[in-house]
Write a protein that holds these residues in place. Structure first.
Motif, PDB file in Angstrom:
ATOM      1  N   ILE A 345      25.261 -37.358  -8.943  1.00  0.00           N
ATOM      2  CA  ILE A 345      25.432 -36.524  -7.753  1.00  0.00           C
ATOM      3  C   ILE A 345      26.523 -37.150  -6.887  1.00  0.00           C
ATOM      4  O   ILE A 345      26.367 -38.260  -6.385  1.00  0.00           O
ATOM      5  N   LEU A 346      27.628 -36.426  -6.721  1.00  0.00           N
ATOM      6  CA  LEU A 346      28.711 -36.846  -5.845  1.00  0.00           C
ATOM      7  C   LEU A 346      28.833 -35.817  -4.730  1.00  0.00           C
ATOM      8  O   LEU A 346      28.976 -34.618  -4.998  1.00  0.00           O
ATOM      9  N   SER A 347      28.735 -36.266  -3.483  1.00  0.00           N
ATOM     10  CA  SER A 347      28.744 -35.315  -2.368  1.00  0.00           C
ATOM     11  C   SER A 347      29.601 -35.835  -1.230  1.00  0.00           C
ATOM     12  O   SER A 347      29.751 -37.042  -1.034  1.00  0.00           O
ATOM     13  N   SER A 348      30.163 -34.900  -0.489  1.00  0.00           N
ATOM     14  CA  SER A 348      30.874 -35.250   0.736  1.00  0.00           C
ATOM     15  C   SER A 348      30.428 -34.304   1.836  1.00  0.00           C
ATOM     16  O   SER A 348      30.140 -33.132   1.594  1.00  0.00           O
ATOM     17  N   LYS A 349      30.371 -34.830   3.044  1.00  0.00           N
ATOM     18  CA  LYS A 349      29.972 -34.039   4.215  1.00  0.00           C
ATOM     19  C   LYS A 349      30.898 -34.402   5.365  1.00  0.00           C
ATOM     20  O   LYS A 349      31.026 -35.577   5.710  1.00  0.00           O
ATOM     21  N   THR A 350      31.549 -33.387   5.926  1.00  0.00           N
ATOM     22  CA  THR A 350      32.529 -33.614   6.979  1.00  0.00           C
ATOM     23  C   THR A 350      32.235 -32.718   8.164  1.00  0.00           C
ATOM     24  O   THR A 350      31.983 -31.518   8.005  1.00  0.00           O
ATOM     25  N   GLY A 351      32.260 -33.299   9.352  1.00  0.00           N
ATOM     26  CA  GLY A 351      32.112 -32.543  10.592  1.00  0.00           C
ATOM     27  C   GLY A 351      33.328 -32.749  11.469  1.00  0.00           C
ATOM     28  O   GLY A 351      33.755 -33.887  11.685  1.00  0.00           O
ATOM     29  N   ILE A 352      33.913 -31.659  11.958  1.00  0.00           N
ATOM     30  CA  ILE A 352      35.098 -31.719  12.816  1.00  0.00           C
ATOM     31  C   ILE A 352      34.749 -31.039  14.128  1.00  0.00           C
ATOM     32  O   ILE A 352      34.246 -29.901  14.140  1.00  0.00           O
ATOM     33  N   TYR A 353      35.020 -31.715  15.251  1.00  0.00           N
ATOM     34  CA  TYR A 353      34.563 -31.252  16.564  1.00  0.00           C
ATOM     35  C   TYR A 353      35.749 -30.839  17.428  1.00  0.00           C
ATOM     36  O   TYR A 353      36.690 -31.600  17.632  1.00  0.00           O
ATOM     37  N   PHE A 354      35.662 -29.586  17.879  1.00  0.00           N
ATOM     38  CA  PHE A 354      36.650 -29.051  18.800  1.00  0.00           C
ATOM     39  C   PHE A 354      36.053 -29.085  20.206  1.00  0.00           C
ATOM     40  O   PHE A 354      34.980 -29.656  20.417  1.00  0.00           O
ATOM     41  N   LYS A 355      36.698 -28.458  21.162  1.00  0.00           N
ATOM     42  CA  LYS A 355      36.235 -28.581  22.542  1.00  0.00           C
ATOM     43  C   LYS A 355      34.840 -28.007  22.726  1.00  0.00           C
ATOM     44  O   LYS A 355      33.977 -28.638  23.339  1.00  0.00           O
ATOM     45  N   SER A 358      32.472 -26.444  16.417  1.00  0.00           N
ATOM     46  CA  SER A 358      32.578 -27.457  15.365  1.00  0.00           C
ATOM     47  C   SER A 358      32.562 -26.795  14.004  1.00  0.00           C
ATOM     48  O   SER A 358      32.086 -25.669  13.832  1.00  0.00           O
ATOM     49  N   LEU A 359      33.083 -27.516  13.021  1.00  0.00           N
ATOM     50  CA  LEU A 359      33.110 -27.057  11.635  1.00  0.00           C
ATOM     51  C   LEU A 359      32.462 -28.129  10.774  1.00  0.00           C
ATOM     52  O   LEU A 359      32.812 -29.311  10.857  1.00  0.00           O
ATOM     53  N   ASN A 360      31.504 -27.725   9.933  1.00  0.00           N
ATOM     54  CA  ASN A 360      30.847 -28.638   9.004  1.00  0.00           C
ATOM     55  C   ASN A 360      31.064 -28.147   7.582  1.00  0.00           C
ATOM     56  O   ASN A 360      30.786 -26.974   7.280  1.00  0.00           O
ATOM     57  N   VAL A 361      31.558 -29.027   6.722  1.00  0.00           N
ATOM     58  CA  VAL A 361      31.832 -28.675   5.331  1.00  0.00           C
ATOM     59  C   VAL A 361      31.157 -29.686   4.415  1.00  0.00           C
ATOM     60  O   VAL A 361      31.330 -30.901   4.578  1.00  0.00           O
ATOM     61  N   SER A 362      30.377 -29.176   3.470  1.00  0.00           N
ATOM     62  CA  SER A 362      29.730 -30.027   2.464  1.00  0.00           C
ATOM     63  C   SER A 362      30.201 -29.598   1.080  1.00  0.00           C
ATOM     64  O   SER A 362      30.212 -28.411   0.757  1.00  0.00           O
ATOM     65  N   LEU A 363      30.591 -30.576   0.276  1.00  0.00           N
ATOM     66  CA  LEU A 363      31.013 -30.344  -1.102  1.00  0.00           C
ATOM     67  C   LEU A 363      30.162 -31.202  -2.017  1.00  0.00           C
ATOM     68  O   LEU A 363      29.812 -32.337  -1.675  1.00  0.00           O
ATOM     69  N   GLY A 364      29.818 -30.660  -3.184  1.00  0.00           N
ATOM     70  CA  GLY A 364      29.007 -31.425  -4.113  1.00  0.00           C
ATOM     71  C   GLY A 364      29.426 -31.199  -5.551  1.00  0.00           C
ATOM     72  O   GLY A 364      29.821 -30.090  -5.926  1.00  0.00           O
ATOM     73  N   TYR A 365      29.357 -32.256  -6.333  1.00  0.00           N
ATOM     74  CA  TYR A 365      29.564 -32.133  -7.778  1.00  0.00           C
ATOM     75  C   TYR A 365      28.411 -32.848  -8.467  1.00  0.00           C
ATOM     76  O   TYR A 365      28.141 -34.022  -8.195  1.00  0.00           O
ATOM     77  N   ILE A 366      27.734 -32.134  -9.353  1.00  0.00           N
ATOM     78  CA  ILE A 366      26.577 -32.683 -10.061  1.00  0.00           C
ATOM     79  C   ILE A 366      26.801 -32.530 -11.563  1.00  0.00           C
ATOM     80  O   ILE A 366      27.143 -31.446 -12.040  1.00  0.00           O
ATOM     81  N   PHE A 405      29.729 -27.451  -9.344  1.00  0.00           N
ATOM     82  CA  PHE A 405      30.483 -27.712  -8.117  1.00  0.00           C
ATOM     83  C   PHE A 405      29.973 -26.741  -7.056  1.00  0.00           C
ATOM     84  O   PHE A 405      29.930 -25.528  -7.269  1.00  0.00           O
ATOM     85  N   SER A 406      29.542 -27.259  -5.897  1.00  0.00           N
ATOM     86  CA  SER A 406      29.016 -26.416  -4.832  1.00  0.00           C
ATOM     87  C   SER A 406      29.758 -26.696  -3.537  1.00  0.00           C
ATOM     88  O   SER A 406      30.281 -27.784  -3.327  1.00  0.00           O
TER      89      SER A 406
END
Length: 751
Positions: A345-355, A358-366, A405-406
């Protein structure tokens, strides 16, 4: 779509034009004004926090501008929660916590707005993995069955399939590291594929969660939260050892994590090994042994405008496939037949904050690699050792690779008055490949995409409304013609789903929740294409490529009462499912195996849970918990559905810190009586199951040895060595009993 999302994340990761704020403050006792140390200060959306020092003071740096929820919690005090507007003008915070005998609340991550359970419109059950393991569970699957409304279809002790309110397999979606876990979960002999080491908690959504998670979530969601990174500028680690008497099970895991102001890292490895388990009759179930290796690691970065983390989990398990009570031995290496399962299981989770958004993106490869070794050939007068060596040389009979891939992108819009709104897109690309002699399901591809919008409307007195709409499209196509029809499989499934929920404080300390939701599930490859012997289930299975997708509508109603000394809840649900897919024998025999065919028919499930927790004052060290759960499942013709769990009543008396010992801290002891009732509401091809009672005991605490804290736990399950057969045991048809008395000992050493 995959490349577009990767480019978007890379571009946004360079966005650094956000203000950096520092939040300082103090936390005191509201009754006497004394400062409180070791109080948790946490911003759930930012996943950032700290703890107060001995003076009750705290400081958190690199906080962006915006509106964020602040949660302050400490054992023995009411949890403080408030939405805060953070800017460079935010002054020092002065927080006074009110003493309370009620246990502190935890953040719910599996629902989109990161609410405390008291704030949540959806009813979500949460349990600490440490607490579940403290009850003596050998595996994670066994541990989660202690949660009301959750059971497990078992094959011995090494294989467990979660069941939520009577639904299992592909109807229950599992999330780990923030991404959906895909590991051929259509099979009842396929377990979770993840280890409890490095997991912090599990959250259970009971009922349709297709609005949030799409297909395969029509029955519910198990959301496993990984352990958090260390606090900024801290390094910590621990070593944990376990021993189980029944299976002579050995378990060990060790981890270390360190963080600077912005960078974070963690690493944890674990190992477990068990021999064949012993029943209450004193006989061992041959080849129920298993071995497991697990590695988890993570790397994180957090600034004022962005937080991102990358996690990896490798799990490798050798599982014997038990068939009978035969040779009584204590070997640890599985005999034939057995499974070898590797899960990456390989995953990434990113949160980007504006004023103000916000944007949250999760990617996964299993990558799930499943191999099954069987005894297929006649080797005449050759010895057993030579026979087994040749089978290994010939390779696995079943060899399947499932790569997935999700992606999941959610944009939190700026708040509009009382409205919090999220829009998102989710999907996956999945490929199944076969390399063995046997082909259980064909080489095929699955493509899935869904778009959603959901809003939370805030009213006075913590009342709230949550609503949402979602559209999904799924395509399943085979690479070659199916053996079943000699045609290429190419099916598409589409569905709109909606959810509406309302939380209302009826009276002082009385809360009700009403949730209405639809869900759907596309048939899986096994249901569509099976045409052969499934060795893991000892039957010949036949699919139907013309199956429709399942569609359900569920009504959930819950009522809760809470004060300082008593907590009471009652949950009720009614789940109506159109075109419910199940498997049943058709009376034929092929290759000396009974033939089971996949069919579908409208169905309904209904029932609920009742719970009671007493924490009397001034006897603050005493707890009494009681819960009852029931599920009834019927087909349209009024016959009962298969694999519906029996009614269960659980009563627990627990004491914590009763002795006020000077040498033992956090001490506890408990006794639990689990009463499982007779299950006679069964499918016509099932047999009823008898009632039985199991008694469990446990105690533990932390002591200092040369200033080094050491936590010890001792538990005994099925203390009277009761011989019983669970209704959800796959070995029930062979009259093989479940595990007998099992005493577990655990030691945890932090450093």
């Amino acid at each position: 779509m995959k490349h577009t999302l990767l480019i978007m994340i890379m571009a946004l990761s360079f966005y650094t034009g956000m203000a950096q704020n520092t939040i300082i403050g103090t936390v005191t006792n509201a009754e006497d004004g004394t400062p409180l140390s070791q109080v948790s200060i946490y911003f759930p959306e930012l996943e950032k926090g700290t703890a107060t020092n001995t003076n009750g003071s705290f400081e958190i740096t690199n906080i962006p501008n915006g509106n964020f929820e602040l949660v302050i919690s400490s054992l023995g005090f009411e949890t403080f929660e408030q939405k805060m507007a953070i800017s460079s003008h935010t002054g020092p915070l002065q927080i006074a916590l009110v003493p309370s005998a009620i246990e502190m609340e935890e953040i719910i991550v599996s629902t989109p707005f990161h609410k405390l359970q008291s704030e949540n419109v959806m009813k979500v059950e949460r349990a600490d993995i440490k607490e579940l393991k403290g009850n003596g569970a050998i595996t994670l699957s066994e541990g989660i069955s202690n949660i009301a409304g959750v059971e497990s279809i078992t094959t011995g002790v090494g294989i467990g399939k979660p069941v939520i309110r009577g639904l299992s397999a592909n109807r229950v979606l599992v999330y780990a590291q923030g991404v959906r876990l895909e590991n051929q979960q259509f099979g009842s002999e396929h377990g979770l594929g993840i280890n409890d080491a490095g997991l912090e908690s599990v959250e259970v959504i009971k009922g349709p969660a297709s609005l949030l998670y799409g297909s395969d979530a029509m029955g519910g969601v198990l959301y496993f939260n990984p352990e958090k990174f260390a606090q900024p500028n801290n390094t910590e680690g621990d070593v944990n050892l376990n021993y189980f008497t029944n299976t002579q099970g050995l378990g060990a895991n060790a981890g270390i994590k360190t963080s600077t102001d912005k960078l974070k890292f963690l690493l944890r490895g674990s190992y477990a090994s068990h021999i064949d388990y012993k029943t209450g009759d004193g006989e061992r179930l041959t080849n129920s042994r298993f071995n497991e290796y697990d590695l988890k690691t993570g790397l994180g970065y957090q600034s004022s405008s962005i937080k991102t983390e990358l996690r990896y989990n490798f799990n490798s398990t050798e599982l014997g496939i038990p068939e009978e009570i035969g040779v009584q031995e204590k070997d640890r290496d599985p005999e034939l037949p057995y499974q070898q399962i590797d899960n990456h299981i390989l995953s990434s989770k990113t949160g980007i904050y504006f004023k103000n958004s916000s944007l949250n993106v999760s990617l996964g490869y299993i990558m799930n690699k499943r191999k099954e070794f069987e005894e297929e050939h006649d080797h005449g007068e050759e010895g057993e050792e030579e026979h087994e060596e040749e089978v290994h040389e010939e390779g696995p009979a079943l060899d399947m690779n499932l790569s997935t891939f999700s992606y999941n992108a959610e944009y939190h819009l700026p708040e509009l008055g009382k409205f919090e709104t999220i829009i998102g897109v989710q999907g996956m690309h999945q490929t199944n490949s076969n390399f063995g002699e046997e082909v259980l399901i064909p080489d095929a591809k699955t493509n899935d995409i869904g778009v959603l919008a959901t809003s939370h409307v805030h009213f006075e007195k913590r009342n709230g409304l949550q609503l949402g709409l979602r559209y999904d499209h799924r395509n399943i196509s085979s690479e070659e013609p199916m053996e079943l029809t000699s045609e290429i499989l190419d099916r598409s499934f589409n569905s709109f789903n909606a959810a509406l929920g309302y939380k209302l404080e009826l009276f002082n300390k009385v809360t009700t929740r009403i949730n209405l939701a639809t869900g759907f599930r596309a048939p899986n490859l096994a249901e569509l294409t099976s045409d052969g012997t499934h060795e893991g289930t000892n039957r010949y299975e036949i699919g139907d490529p013309d199956l429709n997708h399942e569609k359900n509508f569920q009504t959930d109603i819950s009522l809760e009462y809470t004060n300082k000394h008593i907590e009471f809840f009652v949950n009720g649900f009614y789940n109506n499912i159109n075109d419910y897919i199940f498997i049943q024998p058709n009376g034929e025999i092929i290759d000396e195996a009974d033939v089971f065919a996949y069919v579908q028919e409208d169905a309904k499930l209904y029932g609920g849970e009742i719970g009671f927790h007493l924490h009397p004052h001034p006897i603050d060290w005493l707890h009494y918990d009681s819960s009852f759960e029931t599920v009834i499942g019927k087909r349209k013709n009024d016959e009962y559905l298969p694999l519906i769990p029996a009614n269960k009543l659980v009563n627990t008396i627990r004491v914590e810190g009763a002795g006020k010992s000077t040498w033992l801290n956090d001490e506890y002891a408990f006794i639990t009586l689990r009463s499982i009732f007779e299950q006679n509401k069964v499918d016509e091809f099932e047999t009823p199951s008898d009632n039985y009672n199991l008694v469990d005991l446990g105690l533990g605490g932390t002591f200092l040895f040369n200033k080094q804290p050491i936590e010890v736990r001792l538990s005994a399950n099925n203390i009277f060595d009761k011989t019983y057969i669970s209704h959800l045991s796959r070995l029930k048809t062979d009259s093989i009993a479940n595990i007998g008395r099992n005493i577990s000992m655990a030691v945890s050493i932090p450093f």
